[in-house]
Design an enzyme around this catalytic site. Structure first.
Site, PDB file in Angstrom:
ATOM      1  N   ASP A  93      37.449  43.965  41.261  1.00 48.80           N
ATOM      2  CA  ASP A  93      37.161  43.126  40.100  1.00 48.80           C
ATOM      3  C   ASP A  93      35.650  43.030  39.918  1.00 48.80           C
ATOM      4  O   ASP A  93      34.879  43.517  40.741  1.00 48.80           O
ATOM      5  CB  ASP A  93      37.820  41.761  40.240  1.00 48.80           C
ATOM      6  CG  ASP A  93      37.349  41.001  41.468  1.00 48.80           C
ATOM      7  OD1 ASP A  93      36.325  41.380  42.062  1.00 48.80           O
ATOM      8  OD2 ASP A  93      38.010  40.022  41.842  1.00 48.80           O
ATOM      9  N   ASP A 268      47.983  42.001  40.035  1.00 51.00           N
ATOM     10  CA  ASP A 268      47.453  41.645  41.361  1.00 51.00           C
ATOM     11  C   ASP A 268      47.607  40.148  41.544  1.00 51.00           C
ATOM     12  O   ASP A 268      47.609  39.388  40.570  1.00 51.00           O
ATOM     13  CB  ASP A 268      45.973  42.020  41.493  1.00 51.00           C
ATOM     14  CG  ASP A 268      45.072  40.977  40.833  1.00 51.00           C
ATOM     15  OD1 ASP A 268      44.547  40.095  41.541  1.00 51.00           O
ATOM     16  OD2 ASP A 268      44.897  41.021  39.597  1.00 51.00           O
TER      17      ASP A 268
END
Length: 377
Positions: A93, A268
């Site tokens: 991320d 996720d």
């Protein structure tokens, strides 16, 4: 100039899709669930168990890794895959969400976010360019643009400001990523909170910029599930059909099943390992809280038909004992049980889509969850 596409759409069933995403470190079957290895480790579970459970791809956290041990150090040691021992595909991320959620002292400007490290209070600046630089140093197969995520509920003015800033940061992130080797990917992130017209504007702006894949961010941050699903329905039709779609930070098995039904390919969440550490198992018949006293004398396994050894062989009474005793093994076993359940769910979803029976699978799975845990014989 159009970006290379590494995603092959294999089959659809309604809005549900199954496909294949090719990365420098291997192939990812979609829909895919990415277990979260926040600081380069999966809490309570070894990488080999993550691999054996069927995960094709995992997630690493830019914020935590840039602060400790440091992106430059990881790069010098051969990149995140070599450093951790996970040699498969990895997504990182951007670090933006953690800056917003973990750093009480932060300042957002057009150029960057300045914040204090939660480790030692050191002042750190994270710009779109630095976020991409860190992710490239880590060597992740899929990097994410830098964005600003607003927790819901929020005022429309705040949501719109963050969405527009995220679009400008998306352009800068893409420029910073241009030097990445072929095969590596950058995903854009659609923001806009719970306001449909802002979601539309964000998604259209990202498509105009052009990315290898597209994420829907800023959900699962406090809003009801119905709002999350409504926003997916607003955004997914705008995104290119031939590119992967990633719903960030989601979620429960039910969230995943419903999002797949609306065209999402990647997920996720820390939930499998976090819930495992708190004594909760995910099973075909819903969640089982092993802290409850009713499990103390129950010799049954969680699911005698499961392919995963710990799910099939460990008695509920033993798992209850481990949890109540605070034994580390309890958290480890439940974490692997949960990761294995999520991966089994994803495989079953992929198979159902390929067979054209996804809706039947969806209804049967929801009925099993509603049935709940069965009483001891």
């Amino acid at each position: 100039m159009s970006l290379a596409n590494h995603f092959d759409l294999i089959a659809t069933d309604g809005a549900a899709r199954t496909g294949r995403l090719t990365t420098p470190h291997g192939m990812v079957r979609t829909p895919a669930f990415m277990p979260v290895g926040t600081a380069g480790a999966m809490k309570g579970i070894h990488w080999r168990e993550v691999r054996d459970a069927g995960a094709d791809i995992v997630l690493g956290n830019t914020y935590h890794l840039m602060l400790r041990p440091g992106a430059e150090r990881i790069a010098a040691l051969g990149g995140l895959q070599r450093f951790t021992g996970w040699n498969g595909p990895m997504l990182t991320d951007s670090g933006g969400f953690q800056v917003m959620s973990l750093s009480e002292l932060r300042k957002v400007t057009e150029n960057a976010v300045t914040f204090r490290s939660h480790l030692d209070g050191a002042k750190v600046e994270l710009s779109p360019e630095r976020s991409i630089e860190v992710q490239r140093l880590l060597g992740s197969d899929i990097a994410m643009q830098m964005d600003e995520c607003v927790r819901l509920p929020a005022e429309r003015a705040d949501i719109e400001r963050a969405m527009q800033l995220s679009l400008r940061w998306a352009e800068r992130s893409k420029r910073a990523f241009e030097s990445a080797p072929p095969g590596y990917m950058l995903f854009g992130i659609a923001q806009g909170g719970d306001v449909p017209e802002l979601r539309h504007a964000s998604a259209r702006g990202l498509v105009e910029i052009g990315f290898h894949g597209y994420a829907i961010g800023g959900l699962a941050v406090g809003e009801p599930q119905a709002v999350m699903l409504a926003m997916i329905e607003e955004v997914a039709p705008i995104l290119p059909e031939g590119r992967p779609r990633y719903l960030m930070g989601v979620g429960t098995p039910e969230d995943i099943l419903e999002a797949v039904a609306r065209g999402i390919d990647m997920f996720d969440c820390v939930m499998p390992t976090r819930n495992g550490r708190h004594g909760v198992a995910f099973t075909r018949f819903g969640q089982v809280n092993l802290r409850n006293a009713r499990h103390a004398d129950d010799p049954r396994p969680l699911d005698e038909e499961s392919e995963w050894p710990s799910t099939r062989d460990c008695a509920r009474a033993y798992l209850h004992h481990l949890v109540k005793s605070g034994e580390t093994l309890g958290a480890m076993l439940l974490s692997e049980i949960n990761v294995a359940y999520y991966q089994r769910l994803m495989q079953d979803i992929r198979d159902a889509i390929a067979r054209g029976t996804f809706e039947e699978f969806r209804q049967r799975t929801r009925a099993d969850w509603a049935r709940g845990d069965i009483a001891p014989r």
